[in-house]
Design a protein around this motif. Structure first.
Motif, PDB file in Angstrom:
ATOM      1  N   SER A  23      18.506  52.432 123.260  1.00 51.81           N
ATOM      2  CA  SER A  23      17.186  52.773 123.790  1.00 51.81           C
ATOM      3  C   SER A  23      16.168  52.870 122.662  1.00 51.81           C
ATOM      4  O   SER A  23      16.526  53.129 121.506  1.00 51.81           O
ATOM      5  CB  SER A  23      17.241  54.113 124.525  1.00 51.81           C
ATOM      6  N   LYS A  24      14.913  52.693 123.014  1.00 51.74           N
ATOM      7  CA  LYS A  24      13.823  52.785 122.043  1.00 51.74           C
ATOM      8  C   LYS A  24      13.853  54.147 121.358  1.00 51.74           C
ATOM      9  O   LYS A  24      13.987  55.177 122.004  1.00 51.74           O
ATOM     10  CB  LYS A  24      12.478  52.563 122.733  1.00 51.74           C
ATOM     11  N   GLY A  25      13.757  54.141 120.021  1.00 47.68           N
ATOM     12  CA  GLY A  25      13.722  55.371 119.251  1.00 47.68           C
ATOM     13  C   GLY A  25      15.074  56.031 119.023  1.00 47.68           C
ATOM     14  O   GLY A  25      15.150  57.091 118.429  1.00 47.68           O
ATOM     15  N   LYS A  26      16.149  55.426 119.488  1.00 45.87           N
ATOM     16  CA  LYS A  26      17.497  55.983 119.328  1.00 45.87           C
ATOM     17  C   LYS A  26      18.282  55.160 118.317  1.00 45.87           C
ATOM     18  O   LYS A  26      17.983  53.993 118.090  1.00 45.87           O
ATOM     19  CB  LYS A  26      18.256  55.981 120.665  1.00 45.87           C
ATOM     20  N   GLU A  27      19.285  55.782 117.718  1.00 43.49           N
ATOM     21  CA  GLU A  27      20.133  55.078 116.756  1.00 43.49           C
ATOM     22  C   GLU A  27      21.479  54.703 117.340  1.00 43.49           C
ATOM     23  O   GLU A  27      22.119  53.772 116.885  1.00 43.49           O
ATOM     24  CB  GLU A  27      20.348  55.957 115.513  1.00 43.49           C
ATOM     25  N   ILE A  28      21.903  55.442 118.356  1.00 46.49           N
ATOM     26  CA  ILE A  28      23.238  55.253 118.915  1.00 46.49           C
ATOM     27  C   ILE A  28      23.192  54.286 120.105  1.00 46.49           C
ATOM     28  O   ILE A  28      22.188  54.191 120.791  1.00 46.49           O
ATOM     29  CB  ILE A  28      23.842  56.619 119.321  1.00 46.49           C
ATOM     30  N   TYR A  29      24.284  53.564 120.306  1.00 47.84           N
ATOM     31  CA  TYR A  29      24.407  52.633 121.431  1.00 47.84           C
ATOM     32  C   TYR A  29      25.140  53.310 122.581  1.00 47.84           C
ATOM     33  O   TYR A  29      25.983  54.179 122.376  1.00 47.84           O
ATOM     34  CB  TYR A  29      25.187  51.387 121.018  1.00 47.84           C
ATOM     35  N   TYR A  30      24.817  52.863 123.774  1.00 49.93           N
ATOM     36  CA  TYR A  30      25.431  53.365 125.003  1.00 49.93           C
ATOM     37  C   TYR A  30      25.897  52.173 125.829  1.00 49.93           C
ATOM     38  O   TYR A  30      25.445  51.051 125.619  1.00 49.93           O
ATOM     39  CB  TYR A  30      24.406  54.140 125.843  1.00 49.93           C
ATOM     40  N   LEU A  31      26.748  52.444 126.802  1.00 50.72           N
ATOM     41  CA  LEU A  31      27.062  51.414 127.795  1.00 50.72           C
ATOM     42  C   LEU A  31      25.874  51.348 128.752  1.00 50.72           C
ATOM     43  O   LEU A  31      25.332  52.381 129.140  1.00 50.72           O
ATOM     44  CB  LEU A  31      28.334  51.772 128.563  1.00 50.72           C
TER      45      LEU A  31
END
Length: 133
Positions: A23-31
């Protein structure tokens, strides 16, 4: 009292890699996926969220339950858990980041450290099954 986030997630594998979104502004990935709206089934949530986030249409007749995973919710207050029901499904269209999604990435098991705790559990399961390189 423990707070819980009810999430529906999409497992999309290609050549031993798993599609993840940041997501915008985040460093971590999600499913890819998201929270259910009132009255929605898991399949309805999956279809709506994937179309909103990735601009593709899930083929409803191909939706297959892959498991439920529960872990501490990343970036939320202490004690907040995420319960993630995961589904695989075929899709139509071209994967394109939309809505709050800034980046899509096809990750391998080596990238496990880049994803949320719940997603790490999915990575482990898929790797054990020989589906994730």
């Amino acid at each position: 009292m423990t707070a819980s986030i009810d999430k529906i997630a999409w497992i999309c594998l290609r050549e031993g890699r798993l599609l993840c979104a940041r997501s915008k502004g985040k460093e971590i990935y999600y499913l890819p996926g998201g929270k259910r709206e009132p009255g929605e089934s898991d399949a309805d949530t999956l279809q709506r969220e994937i179309e909103e986030e990735l601009s593709v249409r899930i083929k409803p007749e191909t939706v297959l339950f892959m498991g439920t995973f529960e872990a501490k919710a990343h970036g939320k207050t202490e004690g907040t858990m995420v319960k993630m029901a995961c589904y695989s499904a075929e899709y139509e269209g071209k994967l394109t980041a939309a809505s709050e999604i800034e980046e899509l990435a096809w990750l391998t098991y080596e990238d496990r450290v880049k994803v949320s705790a719940a997603a790490q559990m999915v990575f482990d399961r898929l790797h054990e099954q020989g589906l994730l390189i």
